[in-house]
Design a protein around this motif. Structure first.
Motif, PDB file in Angstrom:
ATOM      1  N   LEU A 154       0.847  -1.192   0.000  1.00 16.08           N
ATOM      2  CA  LEU A 154       0.000   0.000   0.000  1.00 16.08           C
ATOM      3  C   LEU A 154       0.881   1.239   0.000  1.00 16.08           C
ATOM      4  O   LEU A 154       1.812   1.349   0.803  1.00 16.08           O
TER       5      LEU A 154
ATOM      6  N   THR B  43       0.278   5.447  -0.196  1.00 13.78           N
ATOM      7  CA  THR B  43      -0.636   6.583  -0.281  1.00 13.78           C
ATOM      8  C   THR B  43       0.117   7.904  -0.364  1.00 13.78           C
ATOM      9  O   THR B  43      -0.452   8.966  -0.107  1.00 13.78           O
TER      10      THR B  43
ATOM     11  N   SER C 293     -16.362   6.302  -2.385  1.00 10.82           N
ATOM     12  CA  SER C 293     -16.036   5.714  -1.082  1.00 10.82           C
ATOM     13  C   SER C 293     -16.778   4.405  -0.845  1.00 10.82           C
ATOM     14  O   SER C 293     -16.227   3.453  -0.286  1.00 10.82           O
TER      15      SER C 293
ATOM     16  N   LYS D 200      -9.251  -3.858   0.536  1.00 10.08           N
ATOM     17  CA  LYS D 200      -9.030  -3.000   1.696  1.00 10.08           C
ATOM     18  C   LYS D 200      -7.999  -1.926   1.389  1.00 10.08           C
ATOM     19  O   LYS D 200      -8.177  -0.745   1.731  1.00 10.08           O
ATOM     20  N   GLN D 201      -6.915  -2.317   0.734  1.00  7.69           N
ATOM     21  CA  GLN D 201      -5.874  -1.358   0.373  1.00  7.69           C
ATOM     22  C   GLN D 201      -6.413  -0.290  -0.576  1.00  7.69           C
ATOM     23  O   GLN D 201      -6.106   0.896  -0.444  1.00  7.69           O
TER      24      GLN D 201
ATOM     25  N   GLN E 148      -8.466   2.255   1.280  1.00 11.82           N
ATOM     26  CA  GLN E 148      -7.618   3.165   2.056  1.00 11.82           C
ATOM     27  C   GLN E 148      -6.971   4.210   1.144  1.00 11.82           C
ATOM     28  O   GLN E 148      -6.875   5.391   1.502  1.00 11.82           O
ATOM     29  N   CYS E 149      -6.516   3.769  -0.010  1.00 11.84           N
ATOM     30  CA  CYS E 149      -5.858   4.684  -0.937  1.00 11.84           C
ATOM     31  C   CYS E 149      -6.852   5.710  -1.487  1.00 11.84           C
ATOM     32  O   CYS E 149      -6.548   6.906  -1.554  1.00 11.84           O
TER      33      CYS E 149
ATOM     34  N   ALA F   7      -9.603   6.715  -0.100  1.00 11.67           N
ATOM     35  CA  ALA F   7      -9.967   7.618   0.997  1.00 11.67           C
ATOM     36  C   ALA F   7      -8.903   8.697   1.179  1.00 11.67           C
ATOM     37  O   ALA F   7      -9.226   9.873   1.409  1.00 11.67           O
ATOM     38  N   ALA F   8      -7.638   8.322   1.065  1.00 15.74           N
ATOM     39  CA  ALA F   8      -6.556   9.290   1.206  1.00 15.74           C
ATOM     40  C   ALA F   8      -6.566  10.304   0.058  1.00 15.74           C
ATOM     41  O   ALA F   8      -6.314  11.493   0.263  1.00 15.74           O
TER      42      ALA F   8
END
Length: 266
Positions: A137, A139, A170, A197-198, A201-202, A204-205
């Motif tokens: 991951l 970001t 999202s 999941k990764q 997260q990316c 979202a960032a």
């Protein structure tokens, strides 16, 4: 009757063409960013041979898929070259291959003999390194661009539409996500080596980056190490903002329909 069949067959072909290659109207080879390592690879080294083999694998792989990753050890297993390519999912395979070849060709001038590099074009990403980065991951921000602020009278409505389109990204699953609300469209894509999941997260960032830095604007792009988010409004295109060609084919349909009617009248 023959003229009608010709027009019908032509429009049926156009329907198939437009439904599968709509992204071809976008400027998919437009340059976005490049990142080069400071270290250089030795021309006669086993690692350099592995990198050259990797480039060939990337070019060949893009002719059959929108994503693939490779670990090349043909010259030496002790000096592997890791690499991947990722094309925009809505890009037809032929354009994906063209985009990846263009990115590889630019490496010689952008990152001559670099040990590792990443080149992002509008429609594709290529990356290689001597570091085993696949599946990790990342970001870290690679590139960001914000559009123009709207007029005061439309800022509140634009903010609401943008946030609603972002909510679609999202809540969406998969590595390629689209969102829409009112006159705002949004797109997110993760590199294919990321888990669900990764990817979440990316994305979202990237969304947080656009919200915090761009604020209320008519468009924006945030490219992170393993994903990107792009959004735009109709006003961004209408005002001539530099965001590539709009991938709409409606006008083509209307123009060709008129041509067909003229042909039938003859």
């Amino acid at each position: 009757m023959h003229q009608f069949c010709c027009c019908f067959n032509f429009f049926f072909f156009l329907y198939l063409f437009s439904s599968t290659t709509i992204a071809s109207f976008d400027d998919y080879t437009a340059f976005v960013y490049v990142g080069c390592s400071e270290s250089k690879r030795i021309v006669q080294s086993p690692y350099n041979t592995n990198v050259e083999s990797l480039f060939a694998s990337l070019a060949n792989g893009a002719a059959i898929s929108s994503y693939d990753s490779f670990t090349c050890t043909a010259a030496s297993a002790a000096n592997p070259a890791y690499g991947l390519f990722q094309c925009r999912t809505d890009l037809a395979v032929a354009y994906c291959a063209s985009c990846v070849r263009s990115a590889i060709d630019q490496l010689s001038s952008l990152c001559p003999s670099a040990t590792g590099a990443a080149v992002q074009l509008k429609g594709c990403l290529i990356r290689y390194s001597d570091d085993a980065f696949l599946g990790k991951l990342e970001t870290n921000l690679m590139y960001r661009k914000c559009g123009a602020p709207p007029s005061d009278s439309s800022s509140a409505s634009l903010l609401g539409m943008r946030d609603a389109a972002f909510d679609d990204l999202s809540s969406g699953g998969g590595s390629y996500r689209v969102g829409a609300a009112g006159r705002v469209r949004a797109l997110a894509q993760c590199v294919g080596d990321q888990s669900g999941k990764q990817c979440g997260q990316c994305v979202a960032a990237a969304l947080a980056e656009l919200k915090d830095v761009c604020g209320v604007t008519d468009g924006g792009d945030a490219y992170l190490g393993k994903c990107y988010v792009s959004y735009w409004s109709d006003r961004a295109y209408d005002s001539g903002q530099s965001r590539g060609k709009r991938p709409y084919v409606d006008r083509w349909w209307s123009d060709l329909f008129l041509l067909c009617l003229a042909h039938l009248a003859l």
